[in-house]
Scaffold this active site. Structure first.
Site, PDB file in Angstrom:
ATOM      1  N   GLU A  95     -19.399 -23.804 -31.895  1.00 19.85           N
ATOM      2  CA  GLU A  95     -20.351 -25.035 -31.755  1.00 19.85           C
ATOM      3  C   GLU A  95     -19.409 -26.311 -32.326  1.00 19.85           C
ATOM      4  O   GLU A  95     -19.283 -27.348 -31.395  1.00 19.85           O
ATOM      5  CB  GLU A  95     -21.629 -25.044 -32.190  1.00 19.85           C
ATOM      6  CG  GLU A  95     -22.292 -23.603 -31.628  1.00 19.85           C
ATOM      7  CD  GLU A  95     -22.637 -23.864 -30.147  1.00 19.85           C
ATOM      8  OE1 GLU A  95     -23.121 -22.896 -29.614  1.00 19.85           O
ATOM      9  OE2 GLU A  95     -22.372 -25.015 -29.500  1.00 19.85           O
ATOM     10  N   ARG A 120     -18.190 -28.808 -29.491  1.00 14.31           N
ATOM     11  CA  ARG A 120     -18.817 -30.179 -29.349  1.00 14.31           C
ATOM     12  C   ARG A 120     -18.254 -31.346 -30.306  1.00 14.31           C
ATOM     13  O   ARG A 120     -18.235 -32.338 -29.500  1.00 14.31           O
ATOM     14  CB  ARG A 120     -20.317 -29.973 -29.982  1.00 14.31           C
ATOM     15  CG  ARG A 120     -21.294 -28.938 -29.241  1.00 14.31           C
ATOM     16  CD  ARG A 120     -22.418 -28.456 -29.882  1.00 14.31           C
ATOM     17  NE  ARG A 120     -22.952 -27.214 -29.207  1.00 14.31           N
ATOM     18  CZ  ARG A 120     -24.081 -27.345 -28.449  1.00 14.31           C
ATOM     19  NH1 ARG A 120     -24.618 -28.598 -28.163  1.00 14.31           N
ATOM     20  NH2 ARG A 120     -24.436 -26.238 -27.639  1.00 14.31           N
ATOM     21  N   ASP A 135     -19.092 -15.814 -21.100  1.00 15.38           N
ATOM     22  CA  ASP A 135     -18.740 -16.854 -20.088  1.00 15.38           C
ATOM     23  C   ASP A 135     -17.565 -17.978 -20.547  1.00 15.38           C
ATOM     24  O   ASP A 135     -16.464 -17.569 -19.702  1.00 15.38           O
ATOM     25  CB  ASP A 135     -20.005 -17.769 -19.976  1.00 15.38           C
ATOM     26  CG  ASP A 135     -20.599 -18.344 -21.407  1.00 15.38           C
ATOM     27  OD1 ASP A 135     -21.507 -19.154 -21.336  1.00 15.38           O
ATOM     28  OD2 ASP A 135     -20.048 -18.224 -22.511  1.00 15.38           O
TER      29      ASP A 135
HETATM   30  C1  DMJ Z   1     -22.801 -25.517 -23.623  1.00 19.32           C
HETATM   31  O1  DMJ Z   1     -22.941 -25.543 -25.090  1.00 19.32           O
HETATM   32  C2  DMJ Z   1     -21.510 -24.870 -23.266  1.00 19.32           C
HETATM   33  O2  DMJ Z   1     -21.312 -25.284 -21.911  1.00 19.32           O
HETATM   34  C3  DMJ Z   1     -21.366 -23.208 -23.533  1.00 19.32           C
HETATM   35  O3  DMJ Z   1     -20.104 -22.886 -23.145  1.00 19.32           O
HETATM   36  C4  DMJ Z   1     -22.532 -22.654 -22.671  1.00 19.32           C
HETATM   37  N1  DMJ Z   1     -23.603 -23.176 -23.224  1.00 19.32           N
HETATM   38  C5  DMJ Z   1     -23.902 -24.501 -23.180  1.00 19.32           C
HETATM   39  C6  DMJ Z   1     -24.788 -25.070 -21.827  1.00 19.32           C
HETATM   40  O4  DMJ Z   1     -25.805 -24.410 -21.469  1.00 19.32           O
END
Ligand code: DMJ
Length: 401
Positions: free
Chosen positions: A29, A33, A163
């Site tokens: 995170e 971010r 993902d």
């Molecule tokens: C975000 O923090 C990022 O896109 C992450 O890779 C997947 N989840 C959230 C958005 O849903």
């Protein structure tokens, strides 16, 4: 990435505060971010303070990599420099594919902007471990031991926990100005395995990517997995010529399925997860999965499909989301998630997740902008939608060895 218990408390929104009083921070995170945001702010403004802060924060994350394999653990303590795995990750024994697999873009830029090779070396080692490890049927499970370097469990998902690993492979190729051949090869090999083992078409004709538990398929897609339509579109152009049309169509079909998960709800917003079983298609089957927390993945794919095709349907679908957000999520102070997309009475969760501004609104803005607004020729978006420049000038940001 799926929310789990965090070192800062039991619920998702505290996970967005990537650090907390104990000094512990989420490697993933903080990287996507804060470092991603600081890097973008530097590249878009040239303000030195952003470059300096991004590097300092990157240095704070380095102790996470102090493991026998160099695969980082998910939690690092900024005070003590210690690291640990998430308690919920196979009883604290594992690192998460979507976490350690989603550092490459930012860390290459940290090396470029600092001149310190340590950042690039960390992510090149991760790439080497993943390139060389045996993969069941060519698939990448979501849990890996940072100690032994072995897979800890055979759960495979293009949604939560897996993902952005896949996303960062194709984006590493693009960000390197198409010089990172290793990333390109790993991406298309992974996509082939996903197609072979996870891709399904429902009786109603909807294409979806199932989740894999050691060979058993869960016929479900998470909202998180809906970024894959955009990802496959983004990668279609550099696939083998005989596969390009196929990937463009696959991207469109997956995006259409994700649109159906919105269209089949009462609010025209999509649930956290939707299933294909017992005659039901593209709908949540448990109230515990019927919430929408302002996630971006579906509009993210609309944006990429629009940029690739200029088919007005993607702007139409995007405007449906804008209308639904206004109707069901807007509050006096901002926007809130809702607890049940199948209820016309929005039960607000009273949380505006950070990715709503960083991603959802940004992708909607780009969907209705001209292509030269953050052109995909010159920018890649990190997984929190922070734009990072493609390095056309030299191969110093190259991702491979
Ligand atoms: C975000 O923090 C990022 O896109 C992450 O890779 C997947 N989840 C959230 C958005 O849903």
């Amino acid at each position: 990435m799926r929310w789990g218990k965090t070192s800062c408390g039991p619920s998702p929104e505290t996970a967005t505060r990537a650090t907390c009083l104990s000094g512990e921070a989420s490697l993933f995170e903080v990287n996507i971010r804060y470092i991603g945001g600081l890097l973008s702010a530097f590249y878009l403004t040239g303000e030195e303070v952003f470059r300096i802060k991004a590097i300092k924060l990157g240095e704070k994350l380095l102790p996470a990599f102090d493991t026998p394999t160099g695969i980082p653990k998910g939690v690092v303590n900024f005070k003590s420099g210690s690291n640990r795995s998430w308690g919920w990750a196979m009883a604290g024994s594992s690192s998460i594919l979507a976490e350690f697999g989603s550092l490459h873009l930012e860390f290459l830029h940290l090396t470029q902007l600092s001149g310190n090779q340590v950042f690039a070396e960390k992510v090149r080692n991760i790439r080497k471990v993943l390139r060389d490890i045996d993969k069941p049927f060519g698939l990448y499970p979501n849990f890996l031991s940072p100690v032994s370097g072995n897979w800890m469990q055979h759960h495979v998902s293009v949604g939560g926990l897996g993902d952005s690993f896949y996303e960062y492979l194709i984006k590493s190729w693009l960000m390197s100005a198409k010089t990172d051949m290793e990333a390109k090869d790993m991406y298309y090999e992974a996509l082939e395995a996903i197609e072979t083992h996870l891709l399904n078409v429902s009786p109603g004709g909807l294409t979806y990517i199932a989740e894999w538990r050691g060979g058993i398929l869960d016929h479900k897609m998470g909202h998180l997995a809906c970024f894959s339509g955009g990802m496959i579109a983004l990668g279609a152009e550099d696939a083998k010529e005989e596969k390009r049309a196929h990937y463009r169509e696959l991207a469109a079909q997956i995006t259409k399925t994700c649109h159906e998960s919105y269209a089949r709800s009462d609010t025209k917003l999509g649930p956290e997860a939707f299933w294909f079983n017992s005659g039901r298609e593209a709908v949540a089957t448990q109230t515990s999965e019927s919430y929408y927390i302002l996630r971006p993945e579906v509009v993210e794919s609309y944006m990429y499909l629009w940029r690739q095709t200029h088919d007005p349907i993607y702007r139409e679908w995007g405007w449906e989301v804008v209308t639904a957000l206004e109707k069901y999520c807007r509050t006096e102070a901002g926007f809130s998630g809702i607890q049940d997309v199948y209820s016309k009475v929005p039960n607000h969760d009273n949380k505006q997740q950070t990715f709503f501004l960083a991603e959802t609104l940004k992708y909607l803005y780009l969907l209705f902008s001209e292509d030269d607004m953050l052109s995909l020729e010159d920018w890649v978006f990190n997984t929190e939608a922070h734009p990072l420049p493609v390095n056309h000038s030299d191969s110093s940001v190259r991702g491979g060895d």
